[in-house]
Design a protein around this motif. Structure first.
Motif, PDB file in Angstrom:
ATOM      1  N   MET A   1       0.091 -37.753 120.826  1.00  0.00           N
ATOM      2  CA  MET A   1       0.036 -39.315 121.227  1.00  0.00           C
ATOM      3  C   MET A   1       0.408 -40.173 120.154  1.00  0.00           C
ATOM      4  N   ALA A   2       1.053 -41.183 120.911  1.00  0.00           N
ATOM      5  CA  ALA A   2       1.771 -42.242 119.858  1.00  0.00           C
ATOM      6  C   ALA A   2       0.716 -42.984 119.302  1.00  0.00           C
ATOM      7  N   LYS A   3       0.772 -43.252 117.917  1.00  0.00           N
ATOM      8  CA  LYS A   3      -0.232 -43.971 117.112  1.00  0.00           C
ATOM      9  C   LYS A   3      -0.025 -45.540 117.542  1.00  0.00           C
ATOM     10  N   GLY A   4      -1.136 -45.973 117.494  1.00  0.00           N
ATOM     11  CA  GLY A   4      -1.324 -47.423 117.694  1.00  0.00           C
ATOM     12  C   GLY A   4      -1.039 -48.001 119.105  1.00  0.00           C
ATOM     13  N   LEU A   5      -0.850 -47.025 119.882  1.00  0.00           N
ATOM     14  CA  LEU A   5      -0.331 -47.679 121.258  1.00  0.00           C
ATOM     15  C   LEU A   5      -1.894 -47.232 122.035  1.00  0.00           C
ATOM     16  N   ILE A   6      -2.405 -48.383 122.913  1.00  0.00           N
ATOM     17  CA  ILE A   6      -3.528 -48.191 123.621  1.00  0.00           C
ATOM     18  C   ILE A   6      -3.057 -47.368 124.896  1.00  0.00           C
ATOM     19  N   TRP A   7      -1.929 -47.734 125.533  1.00  0.00           N
ATOM     20  CA  TRP A   7      -1.698 -47.173 126.954  1.00  0.00           C
ATOM     21  C   TRP A   7      -0.577 -46.099 126.889  1.00  0.00           C
ATOM     22  N   ALA A   8      -0.634 -45.043 127.575  1.00  0.00           N
ATOM     23  CA  ALA A   8      -0.010 -43.882 127.526  1.00  0.00           C
ATOM     24  C   ALA A   8       1.350 -43.882 128.130  1.00  0.00           C
ATOM     25  N   ALA A   9       2.241 -43.494 127.322  1.00  0.00           N
ATOM     26  CA  ALA A   9       3.661 -43.552 127.709  1.00  0.00           C
ATOM     27  C   ALA A   9       4.026 -42.299 128.603  1.00  0.00           C
ATOM     28  N   ALA A  10       5.237 -42.041 128.983  1.00  0.00           N
ATOM     29  CA  ALA A  10       5.529 -41.045 129.815  1.00  0.00           C
ATOM     30  C   ALA A  10       5.385 -39.678 129.181  1.00  0.00           C
ATOM     31  N   GLU A  11       5.824 -39.884 127.780  1.00  0.00           N
ATOM     32  CA  GLU A  11       5.648 -38.476 127.150  1.00  0.00           C
ATOM     33  C   GLU A  11       4.383 -38.093 126.837  1.00  0.00           C
ATOM     34  N   ASP A  12       3.459 -38.871 126.495  1.00  0.00           N
ATOM     35  CA  ASP A  12       2.195 -38.894 126.603  1.00  0.00           C
ATOM     36  C   ASP A  12       1.360 -38.105 127.678  1.00  0.00           C
ATOM     37  N   LEU A  13       1.911 -38.503 129.011  1.00  0.00           N
ATOM     38  CA  LEU A  13       1.133 -38.103 130.029  1.00  0.00           C
ATOM     39  C   LEU A  13       1.866 -36.733 130.334  1.00  0.00           C
ATOM     40  N   ALA A  14       3.200 -36.358 130.092  1.00  0.00           N
ATOM     41  CA  ALA A  14       3.604 -35.168 130.069  1.00  0.00           C
ATOM     42  C   ALA A  14       3.259 -34.239 129.285  1.00  0.00           C
ATOM     43  N   ARG A  15       3.061 -34.510 128.048  1.00  0.00           N
ATOM     44  CA  ARG A  15       2.136 -33.614 126.966  1.00  0.00           C
ATOM     45  C   ARG A  15       0.795 -33.105 127.376  1.00  0.00           C
ATOM     46  N   ASN A  16       0.217 -34.126 128.061  1.00  0.00           N
ATOM     47  CA  ASN A  16      -1.258 -33.320 128.457  1.00  0.00           C
ATOM     48  C   ASN A  16      -1.290 -32.970 129.836  1.00  0.00           C
ATOM     49  N   ARG A  17      -0.237 -33.167 130.581  1.00  0.00           N
ATOM     50  CA  ARG A  17      -0.448 -32.527 131.848  1.00  0.00           C
ATOM     51  C   ARG A  17      -0.860 -30.971 132.260  1.00  0.00           C
ATOM     52  N   GLY A  18      -0.113 -30.140 131.236  1.00  0.00           N
ATOM     53  CA  GLY A  18      -0.334 -29.026 131.308  1.00  0.00           C
ATOM     54  C   GLY A  18      -1.957 -28.593 130.807  1.00  0.00           C
ATOM     55  N   ARG A  19      -2.214 -29.378 129.961  1.00  0.00           N
ATOM     56  CA  ARG A  19      -3.589 -29.204 129.251  1.00  0.00           C
ATOM     57  C   ARG A  19      -4.767 -29.515 130.386  1.00  0.00           C
ATOM     58  N   VAL A  20      -4.378 -30.727 130.951  1.00  0.00           N
ATOM     59  CA  VAL A  20      -5.377 -31.024 131.735  1.00  0.00           C
ATOM     60  C   VAL A  20      -5.458 -30.224 133.002  1.00  0.00           C
TER      61      VAL A  20
END
Length: 92
Positions: A1-20
């Motif tokens: 996840m991107a450091k320092g950001l509060i809201w998820a970017a598209a790449e954060d959501l895509a990275r977590n999708r499989g895990r979730v």
């Protein structure tokens, strides 16, 4: 996840999708365990609870809340694998 950001970017959501999705499926499968002291209706109710939580959480955009959902799902899964029922599956 991107450091320092509060809201998820598209790449954060895509990275977590499989895990979730994996955690979601594992939770539903774990509720079918014969080790759990649940009757059929209680199993269906718990599965509906898990589905509802993940449907609501699917629109979540806060990095902290996404991390909390993953942590809670992993904890609930560990409890279910021991043959016990967490108070709520998962608390979100």
């Amino acid at each position: 996840m991107a450091k320092g950001l509060i809201w998820a970017a598209a790449e954060d959501l895509a990275r977590n999708r499989g895990r979730v999705l994996s955690l979601y499926r594992q939770l539903l499968r774990s509720l079918n365990s014969p080790d759990l002291p649940l009757n059929f209706a209680a199993r269906l109710a718990k599965k509906a609870e898990v589905r509802a939580i993940f449907v609501v959480a699917s629109e979540e955009r806060s990095l902290h809340n996404i991390e909390d959902l993953i942590d809670t799902a992993e904890y609930s899964l560990s409890i279910l694998r021991k043959g016990k029922i967490p108070q709520t599956i998962p608390v979100y």
